[in-house]
Structures are given as structure tokens and as C-alpha cells.
Design an enzyme around this catalytic site. Structure first.
Site, PDB file in Angstrom:
ATOM      1  N   ASP A   1      -6.197   2.210  -2.891  1.00  0.00           N
ATOM      2  CA  ASP A   1      -7.330   1.913  -2.003  1.00  0.00           C
ATOM      3  C   ASP A   1      -7.644   3.082  -1.066  1.00  0.00           C
ATOM      4  O   ASP A   1      -8.636   3.041  -0.344  1.00  0.00           O
ATOM      5  CB  ASP A   1      -7.117   0.604  -1.227  1.00  0.00           C
ATOM      6  CG  ASP A   1      -5.979   0.646  -0.227  1.00  0.00           C
ATOM      7  OD1 ASP A   1      -5.168   1.596  -0.268  1.00  0.00           O
ATOM      8  OD2 ASP A   1      -5.874  -0.285   0.607  1.00  0.00           O
TER       9      ASP A   1
ATOM     10  N   ASP B   1      -1.462   1.785  -4.092  1.00  0.00           N
ATOM     11  CA  ASP B   1      -2.300   0.637  -4.510  1.00  0.00           C
ATOM     12  C   ASP B   1      -3.755   1.052  -4.702  1.00  0.00           C
ATOM     13  O   ASP B   1      -4.635   0.205  -4.869  1.00  0.00           O
ATOM     14  CB  ASP B   1      -2.188  -0.531  -3.529  1.00  0.00           C
ATOM     15  CG  ASP B   1      -2.795  -0.230  -2.175  1.00  0.00           C
ATOM     16  OD1 ASP B   1      -2.754   0.941  -1.749  1.00  0.00           O
ATOM     17  OD2 ASP B   1      -3.318  -1.151  -1.516  1.00  0.00           O
TER      18      ASP B   1
ATOM     19  N   SER C   1       0.819  -1.213   0.000  1.00  0.00           N
ATOM     20  CA  SER C   1       0.000   0.000   0.000  1.00  0.00           C
ATOM     21  C   SER C   1       0.851   1.261   0.000  1.00  0.00           C
ATOM     22  O   SER C   1       1.617   1.494  -0.923  1.00  0.00           O
ATOM     23  CB  SER C   1      -0.966  -0.039   1.197  1.00  0.00           C
ATOM     24  OG  SER C   1      -1.900   0.996   1.109  1.00  0.00           O
TER      25      SER C   1
ATOM     26  N   LYS D   1     -11.849  -0.805   1.554  1.00  0.00           N
ATOM     27  CA  LYS D   1     -11.731   0.594   1.134  1.00  0.00           C
ATOM     28  C   LYS D   1     -11.344   0.652  -0.342  1.00  0.00           C
ATOM     29  O   LYS D   1     -10.655  -0.226  -0.849  1.00  0.00           O
ATOM     30  CB  LYS D   1     -10.730   1.347   2.006  1.00  0.00           C
ATOM     31  CG  LYS D   1      -9.354   0.753   2.112  1.00  0.00           C
ATOM     32  CD  LYS D   1      -8.537   1.530   3.125  1.00  0.00           C
ATOM     33  CE  LYS D   1      -7.161   0.903   3.340  1.00  0.00           C
ATOM     34  NZ  LYS D   1      -7.205  -0.309   4.170  1.00  0.00           N
TER      35      LYS D   1
END
Length: 618
Positions: A332, A330, A171, A444
Site C-alpha cells: 500500500d 502489503d 504493513s 493508499k
């Protein structure tokens, strides 16, 4: 390796005098087929660097709030070819036990664009090795043919009816890290007991199977499928469920700038805008394409605010765009900044964006559900360290609001639980800029959130309102919710333990602090130990989480303050919020009071200077 003489010679060559460590070195050198990571351990063994060898070889990664996450490099405590193969072998064993039809349902695998030259680790290679482990056991694999946003994996798990999913990503972590995020068949991240059972299966099957290294299976096996085209099409079609004013979007004069933060987001955000009738957002050219070194930012986390959004803001000013949207690597999470009439930029906090998105999702839900009784089955969710603004909405509007532990895995599983009983979750969030609008993905999703924010801004523009003006309107109706979220860095786990032990014995044995910043503490909730002074039986309503630290204080003046450890980084995070009733609008006084309590919370309870904690750079 040849005969036993060769084995013993090899062991003697790398002997450290510690039998447990010597065994781990021997295993690593014999099991690891990646010459770069094997060479790292051989080099450390030759140098007799026992301290570093123990760090790398004598502990194993555990599933945290985001699956496995660690630095890339050699060792059982790091992310690399061998530990990913071991993790996937454990996954295979566990999923085979739980799902009799695993052989037909298969596994979804996605990856981001992280890479580390020194260890030969790339997210794509780790994803291919994950696939190879499953394919060599005749398990169907849905491996995306290119990098995808993290939410595409849980979305694909649900759409394809897969048993589980894996996303190789770290992430918004620093460039040295990578991770292995696991999703259950319901599309939510795994939680207990599955995480512990998978770890147990990993430990039972640490030696790699011969075929686990056969990456060529990914290209040759008929059981490997590429879900990219199908999932992209379905995802963009389903965006219509959170796109309420498509006819306005194409006509809006607003321009949007988008940064993908050197990650996966560019193509997918462009597609989402197109699906909702918008022209494409203006991409920040220096940050549009994947770059595992995140060359233009000090840290690849848009949550850090203006300091990392500088290129986006400069481009927006040149292009006459009023709104900046930034997805993390990433895709999200989503950060948003807006230019005011005074040509100043406001970067919204996660809590402020949640107030706007929660209002927007409710506003549009009410447009199509005029009967007030319909709210009986409507929910919004937030993690317990996030703003209580949705709770204020729920109290006034008549729908339901529930809190979960920090981490979207708890929200995803709560959504699944509520939907099974016929309820609808229309909005969920965590304060660290993680949002889910509607119910497309039980995780998310920065891609859908970006286009929802754009549509909300376009609609408000037709009413001569900016996002920030609408935020003030929301606070005037539902009460001002002013919050602070920040952190200190602590790279020494024993110090973290000592800090929280001191808090639990602050005024004597098992006696928590009685005041903070001159205000009495009226309630204490300690999710680590399961204590909650506000409950009749003094037990937490939220599940106990012994693997992390989290203590919440409620003060007499209405401020709620939480200290907790991060599940993905060496941080102690702190959160404070002042929830004022509707009509109370002396903002300066509220902000001053919050600042005073926040400062006291950090200085009195964490003692940063004494404990050598690194303060956040603003």
C-alpha cells in the site's frame, strides 16, 4: 475440563494472588484452543511471571490509525487466534446491528504473508478464523484464496457491495507484529464512532463461540466465495483511469526495477504494468517472494531509504535501469529512487513524490478539462503533517485543497464525503510514502502508484527530463517546499506522556514554548487538547484526537514543525517544512535554516538523552 474440582485445581495451580490476573489466566487457558499460545500462558503462570502476565492479559488492543496492531503471541494485548476470534465476534455483533442486510452483503477478508512459528500465527490462518466466525453465523464471506495487496480489500468492499472488510496485515512493521485492519462499506478505514462501538461489542462477547474455531467451514460452506479473479480483473481494467499515455509506455526505453520487500506485491505490480502497456519491471530476486522474516532488510519499511534499497539499487545498476520502485510488504506504500546523470542515486521523500504525482495528476486532468471553471469541483487532499505543496498548487491553479488528521482513514472518509456532493478528488497523500492517484480505492495504494510513477517517468523521458529535474521545475513554479521527517523511539508510554506534558507547560502552567531554534513561535495547534492559537475561538478546526499526541508549531520565519506519536509503532515522529514563495531559490540557506530548527525541536522539546530515547539510525 471435568467437574468443579478440576476447575478449582487448575485455578490454584496457576494462582498469582491477584484475583483479576488469576481470572484472566483461567479464561485464557480455557478459551484458547491453539496449543502454542495456550502453552505460552501456562508456562508464564507456572513461573509466576506476574509482570509479563499482566502485560499480556490485563489490557486489550485498541483501534489505532491502522486498526488493531500488536506483536503476535499469547495474551489479550497481542494478535493471535483468540483475539482475532474475539474481534470478529464483536464485528459480527456490531455489523448485524448497523446493517439489516448484513446477511446478504457479507464481509470481504484479505491477508498478507506474515507468520510466527512460536505462536502458530500466520496471516492466512487468522483470516480463515475471521471467516469461520462469520460463516458460523450464516454471513457470506469473500475470502481471497491467496495473499493480496491491502488496497484490494477496500476495492473489493466497494465493488462487491459488502458491509465491511478486514485485512490481516501489519504493513511495514517489524516481523514480530501483525494486525487487523477494518474497512467500512464505503471502502474507507473505520473511524469514530464505529471503532469504539466495535470495541464495546468485542468486550461484550469475549468468550469464543464453539463454532468460531471451526476453520473447516472455510472449505465446506457454500457462503464462502473467492473474489480473487473478479477483483484482479476489475482492478486492472480500472487502472485505465490513471493511465493517460498507454501508447508511450510500450515504446519507452526506460527500465524499471521493482522490489516487493518480501511481501505480496510482485505478481500484482507485474499485472498492473502489463495492464498499462509496459513490459514487466525487473524484480529483485532476493526480495520477490514472500518471507515473513524479511531476511534481506534490517526493517521491512522502504520509507527508511537507501539503507534498505541497497539490493534494488545494485540490481538497477547492473541492468541499466534508472528507476527503482519499492512497495512495502502489503503493497500500500511506494518508495522511488532515480539515478542521475552523475550516476548518483536520489531516494525521493514522500513529500517530493507527492509534488511530482500531484503535478502529474493535475496536468493530465487539465488536458481533458480545458474549461477553467471545471476546477470548482476538483480536490486534492493531504494529512496535516504532510507537505503543503498541494496547497501551493491549489492557490495558483484554482482547485480545492483540504487537510486531514494523520492516517489514511481520515483521507478515505473525506473522499467519501466530497464525492457524495459531486466533487472529484484527483490525488491524495500522506508523507509516509502513501499515495492515492485518482479515486479507484479510498485508501493508499502502492500498486497503482508504482505504474503511475512509471508512466510519468516515461512521459518526462520523451521531454528529456528526469523525475528530479521535473521536481525542481515544480518548485520553481510553485515555491520550494523543503521538508524533514524523522523519528525517535520511545518504548515507555509514561515517558511519552511526560514529554508532551512538559511541552504544554513549558513556560509555566498551560503555557507552550514561545520560541524554537531562536525563532519566535507565532501559532500553536494541539490536536490532542483541541487548542489552536490561530483561531478566533482558539479551538481546532481538525477533529480532536485525545488517544494520540500531536502538537504543531508555526514559526515566524515560515517553518511549520509538528511532533506526534505514531499510531502503529513506539515512535515520536517529527516533521518540519520550509514553504518558500515562488521565485525564492536560495536552497542552501533554506536547508540550513530548516536543519537548525529541526535540531532545536528535537533537542529542546524531546530531550532524547535525558529521556533515553533511541535516535533513528541513518
Amino acid at each position: 475440563m471435568g467437574d468443579n474440582g478440576d476447575v478449582n485445581a487448575n485455578q490454584n495451580c496457576h494462582a498469582t494472588g491477584d484475583p483479576q490476573l488469576d481470572k484472566a489466566i483461567y479464561q485464557w487457558i480455557n478459551w484458547d484452543r491453539n496449543p502454542l499460545t495456550r502453552g505460552q500462558i501456562e508456562s508464564l503462570a507456572r513461573e509466576r511471571d506476574v509482570v509479563e502476565l499482566r502485560k499480556r492479559l490485563c489490557s486489550r488492543m485498541a483501534f489505532g490509525t491502522a486498526g488493531l496492531r500488536a506483536a503476535m503471541g499469547a495474551g489479550f494485548s497481542r494478535i493471535n487466534d483468540l483475539t482475532v476470534i474475539q474481534s470478529t465476534q464483536g464485528m459480527y455483533k456490531y455489523l448485524s446491528k448497523v446493517f439489516p442486510d448484513f446477511g446478504s452483503r457479507g464481509l470481504v477478508i484479505g491477508y498478507d504473508t506474515r507468520a510466527q512459528e512460536a505462536s502458530g500465527c500466520t496471516s492466512e490462518r487468522l483470516a480463515r478464523l475471521t471467516a469461520a466466525v462469520m460463516l458460523c453465523k450464516d454471513i457470506p464471506v469473500y475470502l481471497f484464496s491467496t495473499y493480496v495487496p491491502t488496497p484490494y480489500v477496500p476495492y473489493a468492499v466497494k465493488k462487491l457491495g459488502a458491509a465491511a472488510g478486514v485485512m490481516v496485515t501489519a504493513s511495514h512493521n517489524r516481523k514480530e507484529d501483525n494486525g487487523y485492519k477494518v474497512y467500512w462499506h464505503n471502502g474507507a478505514q473505520i473511524s469514530s464512532p464505529h471503532d469504539k462501538e466495535i470495541l464495546r461489542c468485542i468486550e461484550e462477547s469475549t468468550e469464543p463461540w464453539a463454532e468460531s474455531w471451526n476453520e473447516a467451514l472455510v472449505d465446506s460452506s457454500p457462503l464462502r466465495r473467492d473474489p480473487l479473479a473478479t477483483i484482479s480483473r476489475l482492478y486492472n481494467e480500472e487502472l485505465s483511469t490513471v493511465c493517460f499515455h498507454r501508447e508511450l509506455n510500450g515504446q519507452s526505453p526506460l527500465k524499471f526495477v521493482h522490489s516487493s520487500f518480501h511481501g505480496v506485491g510482485h505478481n500484482y505490480v507485474q499485472q498492473a504494468f502489463q495492464a498499462c502497456g509496459f513490459p514487466p519491471p525487473i524484480a529483485v530476486p532476493e526480495q520477490r517472494d514472500p518471507d515473513p522474516n524479511f531476511s534481506t532488510v534490517s526493517c521491512p519499511n522502504p520509507e527508511e531509504g537507501a539503507s534498505v534499497l541497497e539490493l534494488s539499487i545494485r540490481l538497477a545498476e547492473r541492468e541499466g535501469a534508472r528507476i527503482v520502485l519499492a512497495t512495502d510488504p502489503d503493497a500500500d506504500r511506494l518508495a522511488v529512487a532515480e539515478m542521475s546523470d552523475k550516476c548518483e542515486w536520489k531516494v525521493f521523500t514522500g513529500n517530493e513524490l507527492a509534488a511530482l504525482l500531484g503535478w502529474w495528476m493535475l496536468y493530465n486532468w487539465k488536458e481533458t478539462h480545458p474549461d477553467p471553471s471545471d476546477t470548482d469541483k476538483v480536490y486534492m487532499l493531504a494529512t496535516t503533517v504532510s507537505s503543503k505543496v498541494l496547497k501551493a498548487f491549489a492557490q495558483m491553479e484554482g482547485f480545492h485543497f483540504e487537510e486531514t488528521l494523520p492516517g489514511f482513514k481520515w483521507i478515505g472518509n473525506k473522499i467519501h464525503e466530497l464525492e457524495k456532493t459531486g466533487n472529484e478528488v484527483i490525488f491524495s497523500f500522506e508523507e509516509s510514502i502513501g499515495f492515492l492517484c485518482g479515486g479507484m480505492v479510498p485508501d493508499k495504494d502502492g500498486v497503482s502508484a508504482a505504474v503511475v510513477v512509471a508512466e510519468m517517468a516515461a512521459y518526462l523521458h520523451t521531454k528529456n527530463l528526469t523525475l528530479n529535474q521535473q521536481l525542481q521545475n515544480i518548485f520553481e513554479i510553485y515555491g520550494y517546499h523543503i521538508s524533514t521527517t524523522s523519528y525517535v523511539i520511545c518504548n515507555d508510554p509514561p515517558t511519552v506522556k511526560k514529554i508532551f506534558s512538559r511541552i504544554r507547560n513549558f513556560e509555566g502552567e498551560n503555557v507552550y514554548p514561545k520560541s524554537c531554534g531562536g525563532h519566535n513561535i507565532i501559532n500553536i495547534r494541539d490536536v490532542t487538547t483541541g487548542y489552536d492559537s490561530s483561531q478566533p475561538d482558539q479551538k481546532c478546526v481538525l477533529p480532536v484526537s485525545k488517544s494520540s499526541q500531536m502538537v504543531t508549531f508555526t514559526l515566524q520565519n515560515g517553518i511549520v514543525a509538528t511532533l506526534r506519536t505514531s499510531g502503529t509503532e513506539p515512535k515520536i515522529k517529527y516533521y518540519t517544512e520550509f514553504c518558500a514563495p515562488p521565485g525564492k531559490s536560495d536552497i542552501t540557506h533554506l536547508e540550513d535554516e530548516l536543519k537548525k530548527v529541526t535540531c532545536a525541536l528535537v533537542e529542546e522539546f524531546l530531550e532524547p538523552d535525558k529521556n533515553n530515547l533511541i535516535r533513528r539510525k541513518v
